[in-house]
Design an enzyme around this catalytic site. Structure first.
Site, short mmCIF file in Angstrom:
data_model
loop_
_atom_site.label_atom_id
_atom_site.label_comp_id
_atom_site.label_asym_id
_atom_site.label_seq_id
_atom_site.Cartn_x
_atom_site.Cartn_y
_atom_site.Cartn_z
CD GLU A 241 -28.05 33.89 15.12
OE1 GLU A 241 -27.34 34.32 16.04
OE2 GLU A 241 -28.31 34.55 14.09
CG ASN B 201 -34.05 31.25 12.12
OD1 ASN B 201 -34.15 30.84 10.97
ND2 ASN B 201 -33.83 32.54 12.41
CG HIS C 128 -28.12 36.95 7.39
ND1 HIS C 128 -28.98 37.97 7.10
CD2 HIS C 128 -28.62 36.32 8.49
CE1 HIS C 128 -29.97 37.97 7.99
NE2 HIS C 128 -29.78 36.99 8.84
CD GLU D 189 -32.84 35.82 10.53
OE1 GLU D 189 -31.78 36.47 10.51
OE2 GLU D 189 -33.30 35.32 11.56
CG ASP E 32 -29.29 39.99 4.44
OD1 ASP E 32 -28.46 39.07 4.59
OD2 ASP E 32 -29.66 40.72 5.38
#
Ligand code: XIL
Length: 356
Positions: A162, A203, A239, A269, A271
């Site tokens: 990030e 990432n 996300h 990651e 979701d």
């Protein structure tokens, strides 16, 4: 009379037996057959999930689904700086070692997460008054020690996590402000020195559908590659609230653009959050969302990893962090496969006659 009753019970048992066994089998989550893992292997896909040591240690049914259905894991918090270097120069590899051991015992690969980030740093680091050389030296030691410790055992590292702000500028944080933009190249160089065979990722969240942050990630990695910095992959965290689905057509375009830099992309990651009020009704939309992203990964030139941020709603950061959202993962809180798990499996099996 008694004999006839026994015969009747037997006949009923013979008729109902398979139904009952099937029903029990379908409800026991470890019994989802064929497993996601077996169909992923046929597609040469790294199919992963974030995991928590507390769950691995205390919840056998969690371990059962994890090891049966997935071929990769990412420690959710155990490799972050606050945990792994809790005081200066003193490393605690215990929690992360336990997860790497679990992975190896079950033939799973490990995604290391992460080496440089602005969050979950220990207060000794964030509250210290370091000059540039001191910060460089702390960062170098951290990366060399952590990556060196897992040399040959961690297949992929999220080296820098990030680094970008929403407008595409470098996020102002301890690293960019204390060292300057070069901290990114340094981090990749050190990680590569410590384990030349690990695949090194940048990432980031919110870059999967295009826009200024995506453009910035593209330019950043292009610049690093031009300098010979060993960045080999870009992680798309993903996300996403389910209502983001109208954006999905942009994903293959972004993947192709990032692949054109000569790097892999990975879903790292994922979701898919459901509004609490409509969670039950939205399970189909969630399944479709997962399936589309997986299909885009499988269709991309270089996307070999598809990883979710946990696998069961029993343990997920979403409800605590994003009030109003819930049930973001492919298995429910009773560890039953949701439509999303079945959709992931169906997409993996598509076109493969041995895995229907
Ligand atoms: C999250 C964990 O899931 C939580 O348990 C923790 O409290 C905060 O961090 N992006 C990342 C992950 O790169 O490390 C974050 O994990 C989720 C967002």
């Amino acid at each position: 009379m008694a004999g006839r009753a026994v015969r009747a019970v037997l006949i009923i048992a013979v008729i109902l037996g398979p139904v009952v066994v099937f029903a029990v089998g379908a409800a026991a989550p470890g019994n989802l057959q064929p497993t996601l893992r077996s169909v992923a292997a046929a597609r040469h896909l790294v199919l992963g999930t974030a995991v928590r040591l507390t769950a691995v240690d205390n919840d056998p049914s969690y371990d059962d689904v994890l090891a049966t259905q997935y071929n990769a894991l990412t420690p959710e918090n155990e490799m972050k700086w606050a945990t792994i270097e809790p005081s200066p120069h003193a490393f605690d590899f215990g929690p992360a070692d336990a997860l790497v051991d679990f992975a190896e015992a079950n033939g799973m690969v490990v995604r290391g997460h992460n080496l440089v980030w602005q969050e979950q740093n220990p207060s000794w680091l964030t509250d210290g008054h370091w000059n540039r050389d001191q910060l460089i030296s702390l960062l170098r030691e951290h990366i060399m020690r952590v990556v060196g410790h897992y040399r040959g055992r961690v297949a992929q590292w999220d080296v820098v996590n990030e680094p970008l702000a929403e407008d595409g500028t470098l996020r102002p944080d301890i690293w960019s402000e204390g060292i300057g933009p070069d901290y990114i190249a340094m981090a990749f160089d050190w990680a590569h020195q410590a384990d030349p065979r690990a695949e090194l990722f940048l990432n980031e969240y919110g870059i999967e559908f295009g826009g200024p942050k995506t453009d910035a990630a593209y330019r950043l990695v292009a610049g690093l590659r031009a300098q010979g910095v060993p960045v080999e992959g870009i992680g798309l965290q993903m996300h996403d609230p389910v209502e983001t689905s109208p954006e999905l057509p942009a994903l293959p375009v972004v993947m192709a653009r990032l692949n054109s830099l000569g790097v892999d992309v990975a879903v790292t990651e994922m979701d898919v959050w459901l509004p609490t009020a409509s969670a039950a009704a939205d399970l189909g939309a969630q399944a479709a969302y997962y399936r589309t992203v997986l299909a885009d990964c499988l269709a991309a030139a270089r996307c070999s990893t598809f990883s979710t941020w946990g696998f069961t709603d029993r343990y997920s950061w979403v409800p605590g962090r994003f009030p109003g959202y819930t049930d973001a993962l492919p298995w429910d809180s009773e560890l039953r496969a949701k439509p999303a798990a079945l959709a992931i499996r169906a997409e993996l099996a598509r076109g493969n006659p041995f895995n229907r």
